[in-house]
Scaffold this motif. Structure first.
Motif, short mmCIF file in Angstrom:
data_model
loop_
_atom_site.label_atom_id
_atom_site.label_comp_id
_atom_site.label_asym_id
_atom_site.label_seq_id
_atom_site.Cartn_x
_atom_site.Cartn_y
_atom_site.Cartn_z
N LEU A 81 -1.76 6.12 8.67
CA LEU A 81 -3.20 6.02 8.44
C LEU A 81 -3.82 4.88 9.26
O LEU A 81 -4.52 4.03 8.72
N ASN A 97 -16.74 3.94 -3.70
CA ASN A 97 -15.44 3.37 -3.39
C ASN A 97 -15.31 1.88 -3.68
O ASN A 97 -14.23 1.34 -3.48
N LEU A 133 0.83 -1.21 0.00
CA LEU A 133 0.00 0.00 0.00
C LEU A 133 0.86 1.26 0.00
O LEU A 133 0.43 2.32 -0.46
N ARG A 153 -9.66 11.37 7.75
CA ARG A 153 -9.45 12.76 7.36
C ARG A 153 -10.40 13.69 8.13
O ARG A 153 -10.00 14.73 8.65
N HIS A 184 -16.52 1.05 3.67
CA HIS A 184 -16.58 2.42 3.17
C HIS A 184 -15.20 3.07 3.23
O HIS A 184 -14.23 2.42 3.59
N ASP A 185 -15.16 4.34 2.87
CA ASP A 185 -13.87 5.01 2.72
C ASP A 185 -13.32 5.43 4.10
O ASP A 185 -13.63 6.50 4.61
N LYS A 186 -12.47 4.60 4.65
CA LYS A 186 -11.93 4.86 6.00
C LYS A 186 -10.90 5.98 6.00
O LYS A 186 -10.71 6.64 7.01
N ILE A 187 -10.23 6.16 4.87
CA ILE A 187 -9.27 7.28 4.81
C ILE A 187 -10.03 8.59 4.94
O ILE A 187 -9.61 9.50 5.66
N ASN A 188 -11.17 8.68 4.30
CA ASN A 188 -11.96 9.91 4.41
C ASN A 188 -12.55 10.07 5.82
O ASN A 188 -12.68 11.18 6.32
N LEU A 228 -4.10 15.02 5.73
CA LEU A 228 -3.42 13.76 5.41
C LEU A 228 -2.45 13.98 4.26
O LEU A 228 -2.74 14.71 3.31
N PHE A 232 -6.12 2.46 -3.04
CA PHE A 232 -6.34 1.91 -1.71
C PHE A 232 -7.67 1.16 -1.65
O PHE A 232 -8.72 1.73 -1.98
N PRO A 233 -7.68 -0.08 -1.18
CA PRO A 233 -8.95 -0.81 -1.03
C PRO A 233 -9.85 -0.06 -0.04
O PRO A 233 -9.43 0.24 1.07
N GLY A 234 -11.04 0.25 -0.48
CA GLY A 234 -11.96 0.98 0.38
C GLY A 234 -11.93 2.48 0.14
O GLY A 234 -12.87 3.19 0.47
N SER A 235 -10.86 2.98 -0.43
CA SER A 235 -10.76 4.42 -0.69
C SER A 235 -10.46 4.69 -2.16
O SER A 235 -9.90 5.72 -2.51
N ASP A 249 -5.54 -0.48 9.68
CA ASP A 249 -4.92 0.25 8.57
C ASP A 249 -6.04 0.78 7.68
O ASP A 249 -6.69 0.03 6.96
N CYS A 250 -6.26 2.09 7.75
CA CYS A 250 -7.39 2.69 7.03
C CYS A 250 -7.23 2.61 5.52
O CYS A 250 -8.17 2.87 4.78
N ARG A 251 -6.04 2.23 5.05
CA ARG A 251 -5.81 2.13 3.61
C ARG A 251 -6.28 0.80 3.05
O ARG A 251 -6.27 0.59 1.85
#
Lengths: 428, 428
Positions: free
Chosen positions: B61, A101, A45, B298, B291-295, B55, A262-265, B68-70
């Motif tokens: 992350l 996503n 990643l 953020r 869902h989008d964990k990076i967001n 970020l 990124f998986p999920g993003s 790991d949010c990615r």
């Protein structure tokens, strides 16, 4: 080593003892390793971290046609994201809707909408008694989970080295109006890594379905996920083929950047005909206020175009290739000639599919688990979790770091040997 | 100015001539203004640009529990995002699932799943002949569009200054098993800006529905969207109230940061009971890879906590308040005492609701459009787009910049006057 099938009882029993000693030693190590899901490792990643730098508070967040990506609107995606996703799928932007996503969500949604509202005027599936899907096997467990959840009857279709058995598919689809779909991973298939031949794709495009609302659910998940730079599979563009065959509306193609960024993003997309696009867009106006256009813009700014994507995928390949080769090497060295299992060395995708002796898969996976190595559940690659031969095991080499992967694979082949010896003793 | 209702025919005709001259002058300006949607202006969106800086490629992350949010996983959201969304809704993180970018999608999905799979073991709605929803009116057009799309029969419930008419709701809900839901915007309601009184919320929580699968669809869209620092509405926590009343599973609460950070690139959430959460999570395992964990991360890093959110919302309020006050000022100055319309000055939310003389709304909106000012379609605030009195108009002051807003509002009150005069002449 001699083929296990040529061994007599005495030899097998002696071998069993040796293998079990080795297994007990391994078990004592207290491993905790996971080869169960097609999940990138955290090192892998890292290659996408630059994605987080392309937008900042000083960026202008306008799409190329002037849409403010920070606000509502453009629920089918910004043009430059359509282009990027079209290039991944080998189609044109006018055939694309950019979603959120995850493509799995788009697939669920597509089945759900067919169930509640029908397709292009056909009867909603919830008003029909029986709905069936064809499922090339081994296949992707999460596809099967969606159709199972909607009470859709699933029919196994055996895979060949060129794709699923088309004779069988043609027969089913043309004769049975209750068959409404087929799940396909046409390139570097999950789990076998098989890419459909031109003939296979062409025969798909020329199907003569009894059901007007029959659709090919073409999950092009690994479109640009090659392992080698000089030895890549390419498949025909199913959308173009269907159009040429006079079946323009017959396919829904799905893709995403889950295993690109990124998986999920990441960003997911659907590609299909103009008529289908119009119907999907109409439902989108009810269903959502639009998807994340800032993330679409982020992806376009980072990858730029298909060349940028391909260059990026080489970085993934540089991490994946040694892992795949290491697993294949262990399989070859440890199991070659033993006649207790077979596998295909894939050129892309995320999995290696292992065929154990009939009746052995569950026991192998259980034995791995007992010693701390988690494999995908045996049976998961078949509808309802039922592998009729109990022989297929999906190996996912991506997540463990290289050293762990070797440990896990060593344990795996050891378990294959033990369970196979036990099976052969049983059969004597 | 004298009330129009007190004018005789001659006075009205003279007035009509004057107003029409003025209208033709305005029309000649060739305006192109939009007061139709609850959409932040681009200036307003600038207050959230810092979100894009928190970020970068050097960020770690990981969520607070080490996810790991990615990567794949945590499909119900990371803990710190649950906390943030819980604080917005005034509930606790254990009651929250964090979704993707839009709460409308979660609402659609919730209705769709009830339709296809039922709720906590009840019959899926697609297997029943008639499904009905109660709809407080005027209300949010996109709520009504969802239920209409699923063929759900909608029943109007008049709003009062304390929320919807609870006598009527209690009667309907307790007597009719086909009533499965009610759409509510409990705080700064769309379009009237009314907040439900404690008594209203308490009566909701104590409903005795005939249908086991009756749910309150509690769209807490404007939970922290105050216009004033010293004059804010607060509503009771419906989830806590329902639990205390012995109806723990009766409410689905929705919220998002669409109008906190960026519409389309925010974070949405659902809050409900443990039993409902378990069912939603079970479906999520089929429906998505997460869902989008990076967001999510953020948003948490940028807003930090509810205090950070409230401080941020003040920046929005500083832009919204003058717009609301400007519109109200024009309405007061131009229409006060004329007896041709009424409105409520809201303390939060995104809309001002205008009640014209009966039978006038469509003509007013059409006349505005002819002169280049787009209003929300008359009727949109009612199910099926049918306002039985043809009198309600939703004003959305957020999108135009201040100068444009004044121009648009001036034109609006002019059109109200002309159409009202015509109506009064008709009635003579």
């Amino acid at each position: 080593m001699k083929s296990f099938k040529e061994m007599n009882k005495e030899e097998l029993l002696e071998l069993k003892g040796e293998l079990e000693n080795k297994y007990n030693e391994e078990k004592a190590l207290g491993l905790s390793l996971d080869m169960s899901r097609g999940k990138p490792s955290s090192t892998q990643l890292n290659v996408s971290m630059g994605l987080l730098d392309v937008l900042s508070s000083s960026s202008v967040l306008k799409s190329e046609n002037g849409v403010d990506c920070r606000n509502y609107g453009a629920s089918d995606g910004i043009p430059e994201a359509k282009k990027l996703m079209a290039d991944i799928m080998g189609t044109t932007p006018d055939k694309v809707i950019v979603y959120g996503n995850a493509s799995l969500n788009v697939m669920y949604d597509t089945v759900a909408r067919s169930y509640t509202h029908g397709i292009l005027g056909s009867t909603p599936w919830c008003k029909l008694d029986t709905i069936k899907f064809l499922c090339p096997v081994p296949g992707y467990d999460r596809h099967f989970a969606i159709t199972e959840r909607f009470g859709i009857e699933m029919i196994n279709i055996p895979m060949t080295t060129k794709g699923p058995d088309m004779d069988l598919i043609e027969k089913y689809v043309s004769e049975d109006e209750s068959i409404k779909g087929i799940w396909c991973v046409p390139k570097y298939s999950n789990p076998q890594g098989i890419s459909y031949s031109n003939e296979t794709v062409s025969r798909f495009a020329n199907l003569k379905p009894a059901a007007k609302d029959f659709r090919i659910y073409w999950d092009n998940a690994y479109a640009i996920h090659h392992l080698y730079e000089d030895n890549q599979d390419e498949i025909l563009d199913i959308i173009g083929e269907c159009a040429r065959a006079g079946n323009p509306d017959m396919v829904f193609e799905f893709s995403s950047t889950s295993k690109v960024s990124f998986p999920g993003s990441g960003v997911a997309a659907l590609a299909t005909s103009a008529a289908n696009i119009a119907e999907f867009k109409d439902q989108l106006t009810i269903q959502t206020i639009g998807h994340d256009k800032i993330n679409q813009l982020r992806h376009v700014k980072y990858f730029k175009n298909i060349d940028g994507l391909n260059a990026h995928m080489k970085k993934h390949a540089d991490q994946m290739r040694p892992k795949f080769e290491a697993v294949i090497e262990v399989l070859k060295n440890e199991l070659g000639g033993l006649e207790i299992g077979s596998w295909i060395a894939p050129k892309g995708g995320y999995f290696i599919s292992f065929e154990a002796l009939e009746g052995c898969a569950k026991a192998i996976v259980a034995k791995c688990k007992d010693a701390g190595v988690v494999m995908t559940n045996a049976g998961a690659t078949y509808p309802y979790g039922k592998d009729p031969k109990n022989s297929n095991i999906r190996i996912a080499p991506s997540f463990p770091e290289p050293q762990e992967l070797l440990q896990a694979t060593d344990l795996f082949v050891l378990c294959v040997k033990i369970v196979s010896v036990e099976k052969l003793l049983e059969l004597l």
